[in-house]
Every structure is written in C-alpha cells, then in structure tokens.
Design a protein around this motif. Structure first.
Motif, PDB file in Angstrom:
ATOM      1  N   ARG A   1      74.662  11.338  -2.275  1.00 22.28           N
ATOM      2  CA  ARG A   1      73.405  10.963  -2.931  1.00 22.28           C
ATOM      3  C   ARG A   1      72.335  10.617  -1.898  1.00 22.28           C
TER       4      ARG A   1
ATOM      5  N   HIS B   1      65.793  15.872 -12.211  1.00 24.88           N
ATOM      6  CA  HIS B   1      66.183  16.688 -11.057  1.00 24.88           C
ATOM      7  C   HIS B   1      66.439  18.139 -11.474  1.00 24.88           C
TER       8      HIS B   1
ATOM      9  N   GLU C   1      68.854  12.673  -1.352  1.00 26.07           N
ATOM     10  CA  GLU C   1      67.578  11.958  -1.439  1.00 26.07           C
ATOM     11  C   GLU C   1      66.790  12.068  -0.132  1.00 26.07           C
TER      12      GLU C   1
END
Length: 133
Positions: free
Chosen positions: A33, A70, A37
């Motif tokens: 993650r 997303h 990001e």
C-alpha cells in the motif's frame, strides 16, 4: 530514456511498482500500500498503481468502498482495460452497490470484458437482486 521505452517512461517508478507488486503477492499488504501510494504521489494518474491499490483495498483489506475511486481513476486512464472493469464491478458488488454494478456490466462488455466474465459477475449479482430492500 531507455531504448524502446515510451516517452515519459520512468524506470524508478516502474521499479517501485514492481516492488509493490512483489509485496502485494507476498502478503506484505501495508508495504504494498505504501509503495502504491508513493507512486501515486509522483504520478497521480498512474493507472496500474490505482488499479493494484484498488485490488489491495477491496480484496485483501476488505475496504471496497475505499477502492472505488482508485478503480475509477484507472478506468479514466484506460477504459479499454477488461481487468480494470472486472475489478471495478467486483468492488461494487463487494461494496453492495449492486445497482451500479448491474448498470455497468453492458458498458464493461462493450469495452472488452469477455462474456464469460460478464456472466460470472452477473451471477454474483443475481442473489442480491432477490434480497428485500
């Protein structure tokens, strides 16, 4: 720029993506993650990073509502990606947004999602249609 690479290709960004995918596949979800990001901080429209982060959120972290933006961002960059459509509609089903999922099935099919995949998603929607409101 490396020979044979498209203009705007960023080797470092693609290396980070490869590391994120490796973390994702080895169940190191928080590391994955963080890396996805990081890519999106540098390139807010990176379709694969958006898609993969969406899958991580929807499937592994059980946060399908957080995944939807997303998938939408990934589709805004590449509406012809059958995988993006499948993942988006799957997340809509997981998020109990069955009406929107049902509406988008023909759009996804027109954009290249194979009939067998459309039918599989439609079957998952069938029991939801039978539930009382």
């Amino acid at each position: 720029m490396a020979r044979g690479r498209a203009p705007g290709y960023d080797t470092q960004r693609e290396d980070i993506l490869a590391r994120a995918i490796a973390c994702h596949q080895s169940w190191q979800f928080e590391d994955a993650r963080s890396l996805y990001e990081r890519i999106l901080e540098r390139d807010p429209v990176h379709a694969d990073a958006h898609h993969n982060l969406g899958v991580l959120l929807a499937v592994q972290l059980l946060q399908p509502l957080d995944a939807l933006p997303h998938f939408e961002a990934a589709l805004n960059q590449n509406a012809r990606s059958a995988q993006y459509w499948f993942s988006y509609i799957d997340a809509l089903i997981r998020a109990k947004r069955s009406d929107l999922a049902r509406e988008l099935l023909p759009v996804a099919h027109a954009q290249g999602l194979q009939t067998v995949m459309v039918n599989a998603l439609a079957e998952r929607l069938q029991p939801l249609a039978e539930l009382p409101d």
